[in-house]
Design a protein around this motif. Structure first.
Motif, PDB file in Angstrom:
ATOM      1  N   ALA A 215       0.834  -1.202   0.000  1.00 51.72           N
ATOM      2  CA  ALA A 215       0.000   0.000   0.000  1.00 51.72           C
ATOM      3  C   ALA A 215       0.870   1.254   0.000  1.00 51.72           C
ATOM      4  CB  ALA A 215      -0.920  -0.012   1.222  1.00 51.72           C
ATOM      5  N   GLY A 216       1.956   1.219   0.773  1.00 57.17           N
ATOM      6  CA  GLY A 216       2.863   2.354   0.815  1.00 57.17           C
ATOM      7  C   GLY A 216       3.566   2.564  -0.513  1.00 57.17           C
ATOM      8  N   ALA A 217       3.970   1.469  -1.163  1.00 56.61           N
ATOM      9  CA  ALA A 217       4.649   1.579  -2.451  1.00 56.61           C
ATOM     10  C   ALA A 217       3.730   2.202  -3.488  1.00 56.61           C
ATOM     11  CB  ALA A 217       5.117   0.199  -2.906  1.00 56.61           C
ATOM     12  N   ALA A 218       2.477   1.765  -3.529  1.00 54.25           N
ATOM     13  CA  ALA A 218       1.544   2.264  -4.539  1.00 54.25           C
ATOM     14  C   ALA A 218       1.248   3.746  -4.357  1.00 54.25           C
ATOM     15  CB  ALA A 218       0.251   1.457  -4.498  1.00 54.25           C
ATOM     16  N   GLN A 219       1.079   4.170  -3.111  1.00 51.39           N
ATOM     17  CA  GLN A 219       0.646   5.554  -2.895  1.00 51.39           C
ATOM     18  C   GLN A 219       1.696   6.580  -3.270  1.00 51.39           C
ATOM     19  OE1 GLN A 219       1.722   7.878  -0.303  1.00 51.39           O
ATOM     20  NE2 GLN A 219       3.441   6.498   0.227  1.00 51.39           N
ATOM     21  N   GLN A 220       2.975   6.152  -3.350  1.00 55.25           N
ATOM     22  CA  GLN A 220       4.002   7.133  -3.696  1.00 55.25           C
ATOM     23  C   GLN A 220       4.434   7.033  -5.163  1.00 55.25           C
ATOM     24  OE1 GLN A 220       7.683   6.172  -4.128  1.00 55.25           O
ATOM     25  NE2 GLN A 220       6.600   4.254  -4.550  1.00 55.25           N
ATOM     26  N   CYS A 221       3.754   6.194  -5.943  1.00 55.28           N
ATOM     27  CA  CYS A 221       4.056   6.118  -7.378  1.00 55.28           C
ATOM     28  C   CYS A 221       3.346   7.259  -8.092  1.00 55.28           C
ATOM     29  CB  CYS A 221       3.629   4.763  -7.946  1.00 55.28           C
ATOM     30  SG  CYS A 221       4.616   3.366  -7.366  1.00 55.28           S
ATOM     31  N   THR A 222       3.859   8.459  -7.916  1.00 53.25           N
ATOM     32  CA  THR A 222       3.217   9.667  -8.451  1.00 53.25           C
ATOM     33  C   THR A 222       4.197  10.542  -9.214  1.00 53.25           C
ATOM     34  OG1 THR A 222       3.659  10.903  -6.403  1.00 53.25           O
ATOM     35  CG2 THR A 222       1.556   9.737  -6.545  1.00 53.25           C
ATOM     36  N   GLY A 223       5.371  10.001  -9.573  1.00 54.50           N
ATOM     37  CA  GLY A 223       6.417  10.837 -10.138  1.00 54.50           C
ATOM     38  C   GLY A 223       6.552  10.731 -11.640  1.00 54.50           C
ATOM     39  N   GLY A 224       7.577  11.420 -12.154  1.00 52.26           N
ATOM     40  CA  GLY A 224       7.908  11.364 -13.564  1.00 52.26           C
ATOM     41  C   GLY A 224       6.937  12.128 -14.439  1.00 52.26           C
ATOM     42  N   ASP A 225       7.231  12.139 -15.731  1.00 48.28           N
ATOM     43  CA  ASP A 225       6.385  12.867 -16.674  1.00 48.28           C
ATOM     44  C   ASP A 225       4.983  12.289 -16.775  1.00 48.28           C
ATOM     45  OD1 ASP A 225       8.522  14.532 -17.244  1.00 48.28           O
ATOM     46  OD2 ASP A 225       9.167  13.391 -19.004  1.00 48.28           O
ATOM     47  N   ASN A 226       4.855  10.987 -16.507  1.00 49.75           N
ATOM     48  CA  ASN A 226       3.528  10.372 -16.609  1.00 49.75           C
ATOM     49  C   ASN A 226       2.749  10.426 -15.298  1.00 49.75           C
ATOM     50  OD1 ASN A 226       4.703   8.397 -15.005  1.00 49.75           O
ATOM     51  ND2 ASN A 226       4.817   6.856 -16.627  1.00 49.75           N
ATOM     52  N   GLY A 227       3.391  10.942 -14.244  1.00 48.75           N
ATOM     53  CA  GLY A 227       2.698  11.116 -12.974  1.00 48.75           C
ATOM     54  C   GLY A 227       2.464   9.849 -12.188  1.00 48.75           C
ATOM     55  N   ARG A 228       3.170   8.748 -12.549  1.00 44.44           N
ATOM     56  CA  ARG A 228       2.933   7.501 -11.834  1.00 44.44           C
ATOM     57  C   ARG A 228       4.212   6.685 -11.618  1.00 44.44           C
ATOM     58  NH1 ARG A 228       0.400   5.805 -17.234  1.00 44.44           N
ATOM     59  NH2 ARG A 228       2.008   4.454 -18.162  1.00 44.44           N
ATOM     60  N   MET A 229       5.368   7.279 -11.881  1.00 44.51           N
ATOM     61  CA  MET A 229       6.619   6.553 -11.653  1.00 44.51           C
ATOM     62  C   MET A 229       6.854   6.391 -10.156  1.00 44.51           C
ATOM     63  SD  MET A 229       7.494   5.844 -14.688  1.00 44.51           S
ATOM     64  CE  MET A 229       9.157   5.203 -14.577  1.00 44.51           C
ATOM     65  N   CYS A 230       7.483   5.277  -9.796  1.00 46.14           N
ATOM     66  CA  CYS A 230       7.662   4.935  -8.385  1.00 46.14           C
ATOM     67  C   CYS A 230       9.036   5.376  -7.879  1.00 46.14           C
ATOM     68  CB  CYS A 230       7.512   3.427  -8.182  1.00 46.14           C
ATOM     69  SG  CYS A 230       5.948   2.759  -8.787  1.00 46.14           S
ATOM     70  N   GLY A 231       9.083   5.751  -6.601  1.00 50.42           N
ATOM     71  CA  GLY A 231      10.338   6.103  -5.952  1.00 50.42           C
ATOM     72  C   GLY A 231      10.754   5.025  -4.978  1.00 50.42           C
ATOM     73  N   ARG A 232      11.654   5.394  -4.064  1.00 52.21           N
ATOM     74  CA  ARG A 232      12.194   4.414  -3.130  1.00 52.21           C
ATOM     75  C   ARG A 232      11.431   4.364  -1.809  1.00 52.21           C
ATOM     76  NH1 ARG A 232      17.263   7.488  -3.913  1.00 52.21           N
ATOM     77  NH2 ARG A 232      18.375   6.661  -5.721  1.00 52.21           N
ATOM     78  N   ARG A 233      10.987   5.506  -1.329  1.00 51.03           N
ATOM     79  CA  ARG A 233      10.445   5.586   0.030  1.00 51.03           C
ATOM     80  C   ARG A 233       8.957   5.237   0.031  1.00 51.03           C
ATOM     81  NH1 ARG A 233      13.046  11.474   1.657  1.00 51.03           N
ATOM     82  NH2 ARG A 233      15.251  10.862   1.550  1.00 51.03           N
ATOM     83  N   TRP A 234       8.642   4.134   0.636  1.00 57.23           N
ATOM     84  CA  TRP A 234       7.260   3.673   0.672  1.00 57.23           C
ATOM     85  C   TRP A 234       6.484   4.270   1.847  1.00 57.23           C
ATOM     86  CZ3 TRP A 234       8.501  -2.251  -0.119  1.00 57.23           C
ATOM     87  CH2 TRP A 234       8.992  -2.439  -1.416  1.00 57.23           C
ATOM     88  N   TYR A 235       7.129   5.052   2.659  1.00 58.88           N
ATOM     89  CA  TYR A 235       6.506   5.613   3.857  1.00 58.88           C
ATOM     90  C   TYR A 235       6.212   7.103   3.701  1.00 58.88           C
ATOM     91  CZ  TYR A 235      11.502   6.510   4.344  1.00 58.88           C
ATOM     92  OH  TYR A 235      12.815   6.875   4.101  1.00 58.88           O
ATOM     93  N   SER A 236       6.370   7.643   2.489  1.00 57.11           N
ATOM     94  CA  SER A 236       6.120   9.069   2.282  1.00 57.11           C
ATOM     95  C   SER A 236       5.689   9.288   0.843  1.00 57.11           C
ATOM     96  CB  SER A 236       7.388   9.884   2.579  1.00 57.11           C
ATOM     97  OG  SER A 236       8.403   9.591   1.619  1.00 57.11           O
ATOM     98  N   ASN A 237       5.589  10.538   0.433  1.00 57.77           N
ATOM     99  CA  ASN A 237       5.271  10.847  -0.945  1.00 57.77           C
ATOM    100  C   ASN A 237       6.471  10.529  -1.840  1.00 57.77           C
ATOM    101  OD1 ASN A 237       2.726  11.797  -0.180  1.00 57.77           O
ATOM    102  ND2 ASN A 237       3.531  13.860   0.209  1.00 57.77           N
ATOM    103  N   TRP A 238       6.243  10.614  -3.160  1.00 59.03           N
ATOM    104  CA  TRP A 238       7.309  10.328  -4.113  1.00 59.03           C
ATOM    105  C   TRP A 238       8.555  11.132  -3.768  1.00 59.03           C
ATOM    106  CZ3 TRP A 238       8.930  13.177  -8.863  1.00 59.03           C
ATOM    107  CH2 TRP A 238       9.800  12.418  -9.662  1.00 59.03           C
ATOM    108  N   ASP A 239       9.712  10.471  -3.792  1.00 59.93           N
ATOM    109  CA  ASP A 239      10.951  11.096  -3.323  1.00 59.93           C
ATOM    110  C   ASP A 239      11.776  11.720  -4.445  1.00 59.93           C
ATOM    111  OD1 ASP A 239      11.871   8.881  -4.640  1.00 59.93           O
ATOM    112  OD2 ASP A 239      12.841   7.946  -2.919  1.00 59.93           O
ATOM    113  N   GLY A 240      11.233  11.778  -5.651  1.00 61.31           N
ATOM    114  CA  GLY A 240      11.946  12.423  -6.748  1.00 61.31           C
ATOM    115  C   GLY A 240      12.860  11.500  -7.535  1.00 61.31           C
ATOM    116  N   THR A 241      12.908  10.223  -7.181  1.00 61.83           N
ATOM    117  CA  THR A 241      13.750   9.277  -7.911  1.00 61.83           C
ATOM    118  C   THR A 241      12.897   8.321  -8.722  1.00 61.83           C
ATOM    119  OG1 THR A 241      13.823   7.503  -6.243  1.00 61.83           O
ATOM    120  CG2 THR A 241      15.355   9.354  -5.966  1.00 61.83           C
ATOM    121  N   SER A 242      13.488   7.755  -9.760  1.00 60.51           N
ATOM    122  CA  SER A 242      12.792   6.758 -10.564  1.00 60.51           C
ATOM    123  C   SER A 242      13.829   5.901 -11.259  1.00 60.51           C
ATOM    124  CB  SER A 242      11.870   7.427 -11.594  1.00 60.51           C
ATOM    125  OG  SER A 242      12.608   8.283 -12.460  1.00 60.51           O
ATOM    126  N   GLY A 243      13.412   4.731 -11.695  1.00 59.31           N
ATOM    127  CA  GLY A 243      14.341   3.840 -12.377  1.00 59.31           C
ATOM    128  C   GLY A 243      13.836   2.409 -12.369  1.00 59.31           C
TER     129      GLY A 243
END
Length: 462
Positions: free
Chosen positions: A354-382
């Motif tokens: 649940a934590g991983a899904a909620q922070q997948c809000t990044g990137g140009d498409n607005g749904r790329m996932c970051g590393r931190r599952w306990y907060s909002n998207w952290d600005g990283t993707s890959g």
């Protein structure tokens, strides 16, 4: 005016990202399939190995920049897609997976291809072998033709690595690197030795061959007697590496999720293979105690996984950005193979998903996932970030119907215990025969070199 407009639009941008974010209802299989499908699609946008002129199985490189992905992580990614197929039934990536897993086989039928052999680490091979074992245990369609079975490929890797057991230093174990000219040859690390342990344990369960189980026991005993393992009561701390230059007398005190994961699931396979015999149950409990205490901190509710060594400081590299994928998958498999652990493991996987899904809000498409599952998207993707989210969300769907198969439970991948036994662990550089043209060319170059030296000498004298 421009700053005022930017300030005014900021909430709208956040709203648009939220609309595009991964939507996940853990009580709905359709929701989980939709979420994992999207995450898998975005992960594969990084891969071009199936395109004309590209190399199947490789992610972008070379590894001299932050945009690089090492060979091992590509192997792990294809394993995550085998798992994705199991969890969802979506076979759209199966042809790409088969192509990659088959193409990266070396001439000796193991994962030691010419394009990687000079940089080969034991752990690199292990992760490709894990993916081959995932395929065998899932009855993933066999490659066919002249390509060995998925099981035989994993057996060939095991046979290759068995020759790397090193009693000359530290009483046993394996060095991190296969070849002495590579940096890190002086280290014996957990992921290489633990990866070999896991591979042996999985082969033992799949084939029923006691020889693999004996090897797994030997590897565990060596690691337990080294500084890599530190016991504190009912808790096992697993450290990263020890150095042969001082006879493995100290250890690098880094704790990573994937080290715990590889030892946990290896112990789970041994527990299952031995019908729950001790000491495997005790060892599983000790690993889980260590993992729960380190990677599921009370600060985030106690059930959300974090890579505490690098996430808080935002300095995880591409490798480390994928580590939680493996602990997620291997905790889920442990819950199947060692049923009494499920009540402890599944709440942590569900909260982490649940934590991983909620922070997948990044990137140009607005749904790329970051590393931190306990907060909002952290600005990283890959690739690693996508694989982590894919694996943990998928792991919530683990069930007895997709338990790892063996020859006794419907596994169909053919065994070849002697696979790859002609392998040579020493790198050999071959040269083409010298031709008349080569000799003539060498003669011309020699004359030119002499003229250059004589001419230079005259110019200096003048």
């Amino acid at each position: 005016m421009r700053s005022r407009i930017t300030t005014f639009l900021a909430p709208l941008v956040g709203l648009l990202s939220a609309v595009k974010a991964i939507q996940l209802d853990l009580n709905s299989q359709d929701s989980i399939k939709s979420a994992t499908s999207t995450i898998a699609y975005d992960m594969m946008t990084y891969y071009s190995g199936n395109q004309s002129g590209q190399t199947p199985g490789l992610l972008p490189g070379p590894c001299d920049s932050t945009a690089c992905y090492y060979w091992w992580e590509a192997g792990a990614m294809f394993g995550s897609l085998v798992n994705y197929w199991q969890y969802t039934g979506d076979d759209s990536y199966n042809p790409v997976v088969s192509q990659a897993l088959a193409f990266q086989i070396g001439p000796d039928q193991n994962y030691n291809p010419p394009n990687q052999s000079k940089n080969m680490g034991v752990d690199d091979q292990a992760f490709w072998a894990f993916s081959a074992m995932d395929a065998a245990e899932a009855n993933f369609p066999e490659p066919g033709g002249d390509t060995p079975s998925w099981l035989a490929i994993a057996q060939a890797v095991f046979n290759f690595q068995a020759d790397l057991w090193d009693t000359a230093t530290c009483g046993g174990g394996m060095r991190w690197q296969v070849f002495s000219f590579n940096a890190g040859y002086n280290l014996k690390n957990t992921i290489s030795n633990g990866g070999n342990f896991q591979l042996a344990a999985r082969l033992a369960r799949y084939t029923g061959n006691q020889t693999y189980a004996d090897w797994a026991e030997q590897m565990w005993d060596w690691m337990a007697g080294s500084p890599l393992f530190q016991y504190q009561g009912d808790t096992l701390y697993i450290w990263d590496n020890t150095n042969v230059d001082n006879n493995c007398s100290d250890v690098a005190h880094f704790a990573w999720t994937y080290n715990y994961g590889t030892m946990l699931v290896g112990a789970a396979y041994m527990y299952n293979f031995t019908n729950g015999s001790e000491p495997w149950g005790t060892r599983i409990n000790q690993i889980l105690n260590g993992a729960f205490g380190l990677f599921f901190p009370a600060d985030y509710g106690g059930n959300i996984m974090t890579e505490f060594q690098c996430e808080p400081a935002s300095n995880c590299n591409n490798d480390q950005s994928s580590f939680k994928a493996y602990l997620s998958r291997w905790m889920a498999v442990t819950a199947l193979l060692v049923p009494y652990t499920a009540d402890q493991i599944m709440p942590k996987l569900q909260a982490s998903a649940a934590g991983a899904a909620q922070q997948c809000t990044g990137g140009d498409n607005g749904r790329m996932c970051g590393r931190r599952w306990y907060s909002n998207w952290d600005g990283t993707s890959g690739v690693g970030q996508q694989m982590q989210a894919l694996s943990v969300i998928g792991a919530t769907q683990i069930n007895s119907g997709i338990a790892p198969k063996s020859v006794d439970t419907g596994g169909v991948s053919k065994s070849d215990p002697g696979a790859g036994t002609d392998v040579n662990t020493s790198p050999v550089v071959t040269h083409s025969p010298i031709t008349t043209k080569d000799k003539a060319g060498a003669g011309v170059l020699t004359v030119l070199a002499i003229c250059f030296v004589v001419g230079g000498s005259i110019w200096i004298i003048m």
